[in-house]
Design an enzyme around this catalytic site. Sequence first.
Site, short mmCIF file in Angstrom:
data_model
loop_
_atom_site.label_atom_id
_atom_site.label_comp_id
_atom_site.label_asym_id
_atom_site.label_seq_id
_atom_site.Cartn_x
_atom_site.Cartn_y
_atom_site.Cartn_z
N ASP A 112 0.97 -1.12 -0.10
CA ASP A 112 -0.02 -0.08 0.02
C ASP A 112 0.95 1.14 -0.16
OD1 ASP A 112 1.01 -0.19 2.53
OD2 ASP A 112 -0.70 -0.37 3.58
N LYS A 163 4.30 3.82 18.47
CA LYS A 163 3.31 4.61 18.56
C LYS A 163 3.69 5.24 20.18
CE LYS A 163 0.30 2.84 15.59
NZ LYS A 163 -0.75 1.90 15.41
N ASP A 224 1.46 6.25 2.10
CA ASP A 224 0.85 5.11 2.26
C ASP A 224 -0.71 5.44 1.85
OD1 ASP A 224 -0.98 3.52 3.88
OD2 ASP A 224 -0.02 3.56 5.83
P1 GTP Z 1 -5.41 -1.98 7.84
O1 GTP Z 1 -6.25 -2.78 8.35
O2 GTP Z 1 -6.06 -0.66 7.47
O3 GTP Z 1 -4.42 -1.63 8.89
O4 GTP Z 1 -4.55 -2.35 6.65
P2 GTP Z 1 -3.86 -3.82 6.31
O5 GTP Z 1 -4.78 -4.88 6.51
O6 GTP Z 1 -3.35 -3.63 4.87
O7 GTP Z 1 -2.78 -3.49 7.30
P3 GTP Z 1 -1.38 -2.87 7.45
O8 GTP Z 1 -1.52 -1.62 6.62
O9 GTP Z 1 -0.76 -2.96 8.64
O10 GTP Z 1 -0.42 -3.70 6.36
C1 GTP Z 1 0.84 -3.54 5.82
C2 GTP Z 1 0.97 -4.60 4.76
O11 GTP Z 1 1.05 -5.80 5.08
C3 GTP Z 1 -0.12 -4.45 3.86
O12 GTP Z 1 0.35 -4.32 2.22
C4 GTP Z 1 -1.16 -5.76 3.84
O13 GTP Z 1 -1.60 -6.05 2.57
C5 GTP Z 1 -0.31 -6.45 4.46
N1 GTP Z 1 -0.66 -7.56 5.46
C6 GTP Z 1 -1.17 -7.08 6.40
N2 GTP Z 1 -1.37 -8.37 7.18
C7 GTP Z 1 -1.10 -9.55 6.32
C8 GTP Z 1 -1.47 -10.92 6.51
O14 GTP Z 1 -1.96 -11.52 7.30
N3 GTP Z 1 -0.92 -11.45 5.31
C9 GTP Z 1 -0.25 -11.01 4.33
N4 GTP Z 1 0.48 -11.68 3.23
N5 GTP Z 1 -0.07 -9.58 4.29
C10 GTP Z 1 -0.38 -8.91 5.16
#
Ligand code: GTP
Length: 361
Positions: A112, A163, A224
Amino acid sequence: MAGERPAQAVILAGGQGTRLRPLTLARAKPVVPLLNRPFLAFQLALLREHGVTDVILACSYRVDDVRAALGDASQLGVRLRYVVEKEPLGTGGGVKNAADLVAGTVFVLNGDILTDADLTAMRQFHEARGSRTTIFLQPVPDPRQYGLVETDTSGRLRRFREKPAADAEITSNTINAGIYLIDAPLLGRIPSERPSSIEREFFPALIADGIPCFGWCPTAYWRDIGNPAAYSAAQMDLLEGRARMPLQPPGECREGSWIGGGGSVAADARLVPPSVVGARVELHRRCQVGPGAVIGDGSKIGPEARVEGAVLWERVEVGEGAVLRECVIGADVKIGAYARLGPGIVLESGAVIPERTTLTR
Ligand code: GTP
């Protein structure tokens, strides 16, 4: 670069994207449209520019969306493979799940992040420092909502601070930008049997064990796109030239706007640049689209309607005289005549807005 092999990357693409709801209820965050292309197409184009052509997507949530949008990505000049978690394994477990497919030094990216950073320079920095894990660091004006990363004067990572609650704990203004270079053998340290966090577990343990890890702090565009305001702003940044585009929007560029084929534009409709209009779009009489409008394929903008600084997904119908400003509209939404949608409004795919409704925040 690792010998004869093409350079490799793992993209974390399995999160639920809760901050980007309701848009992510209908489509996985890594493939939400950005200037009418799936978001990850921009990351893949950047990787390709820097010689990274073997990319593994670590997926979980809504993997079918990701496959449908990107396929094998051969048209972008990269080889794309998918690894899919049975249960979400977090950012650590997601990378670990791809570890068997990588060797040498591998880029790992959150799926992202929009950036135009010089990834070749990042790799050179990693090699010159003898780093085993390098984290792209981004200065931010207010780091309170992020995890801080502290380095010494040589750039070596000293500490992560999640944080910070009190101002006294704000000891740095650089945050983890979500792009890493990691020596693949280190991935063996990540447990495979349980979810884990690369940021909260893997990196701090490397530092605690004295493994050389460095922070790389370039001057680059970085954002982001994980919440609606940032998702929208990223598109305006690309359109207005604040971020370099590694990939053009689809369609033909005319007088500062991109226009897809197969649509119709009334003689007195106004298209104000910079804007992106998808394929098979109808712009009806005396409507005004732009500046800063992104209109998804198959959408219809009714007579005398105005769309400015707004992002519309596919097949949105905007009724006569409706006004949309700085909002984000999911796919297949119908907006009644003379409705007014103001800045910050985000509509879920399939929503129906009655005539003359006013929505503001
Ligand atoms: P929020 O729920 O809005 O925080 O978004 P998110 O689910 O994408 O979490 P976050 O932004 O913290 O994740 C950072 C990156 O890691 C993103 O590109 C997510 O797609 C990826 N990500 C988060 N959790 C997982 C997971 O359990 N498995 C995989 N493969 N990718 C993950």
